[in-house]
Write an enzyme that holds these catalytic residues in place. Structure first.
Site, PDB file in Angstrom:
ATOM      1  N   CYS A  29      85.621  44.556  56.485  1.00 44.43           N
ATOM      2  CA  CYS A  29      85.475  44.705  58.061  1.00 44.43           C
ATOM      3  C   CYS A  29      85.788  46.282  58.261  1.00 44.43           C
ATOM      4  CB  CYS A  29      86.840  43.818  58.452  1.00 44.43           C
ATOM      5  SG  CYS A  29      87.485  44.371  59.893  1.00 44.43           S
ATOM      6  N   CYS A  32      88.772  46.955  60.344  1.00 48.84           N
ATOM      7  CA  CYS A  32      90.071  47.085  59.659  1.00 48.84           C
ATOM      8  C   CYS A  32      90.425  48.337  59.059  1.00 48.84           C
ATOM      9  CB  CYS A  32      89.795  45.808  58.777  1.00 48.84           C
ATOM     10  SG  CYS A  32      89.752  44.171  59.482  1.00 48.84           S
TER      11      CYS A  32
END
Length: 104
Positions: A29, A32
């Site tokens: 991700c 993230c």
């Protein structure tokens, strides 16, 4: 930053003596990775009143499912064992703090 697992989640989050901001994240991700240093700053500045933790959603899908997390990153603020705020997606630090204002 505290790393959570299925084994320690209930003890470290649900029974915590102060609010816990949990980031649900995954290795793949990109947002993230963008939010990680922001969360470290928040922890450094507010660690006396707030615990910041992270849980790898791919490694602990049962916790992701328990809290209805549909995408990464998702930030859940827990107080007294309950989710009091959910923030989905990466945001700048000032927006995150504004979303959490008055909750810790």
């Amino acid at each position: 930053m505290l790393t959570l697992t299925t084994a320690n989640f209930d003890d470290r989050v649900l029974r915590a003596d102060k609010p816990v901001l949990v980031e649900f994240w995954a290795d793949w991700c990109p947002p993230c990775k963008m939010i990680a240093p922001i969360l470290e700053q928040i922890e450094a500045e507010h660690g006396d009143r707030l615990t910041v933790a992270k849980l790898n959603g791919d490694e602990h899908p049962e916790i992701v499912s328990r809290y209805g997390v549909l995408g990464f990153p998702t930030l859940n603020l827990f107080q007294d064992g309950k989710v009091v705020r959910q923030i989905v997606g990466a945001k700048p630090k000032r927006r995150l703090l504004a979303d959490l204002d008055g909750l810790f």
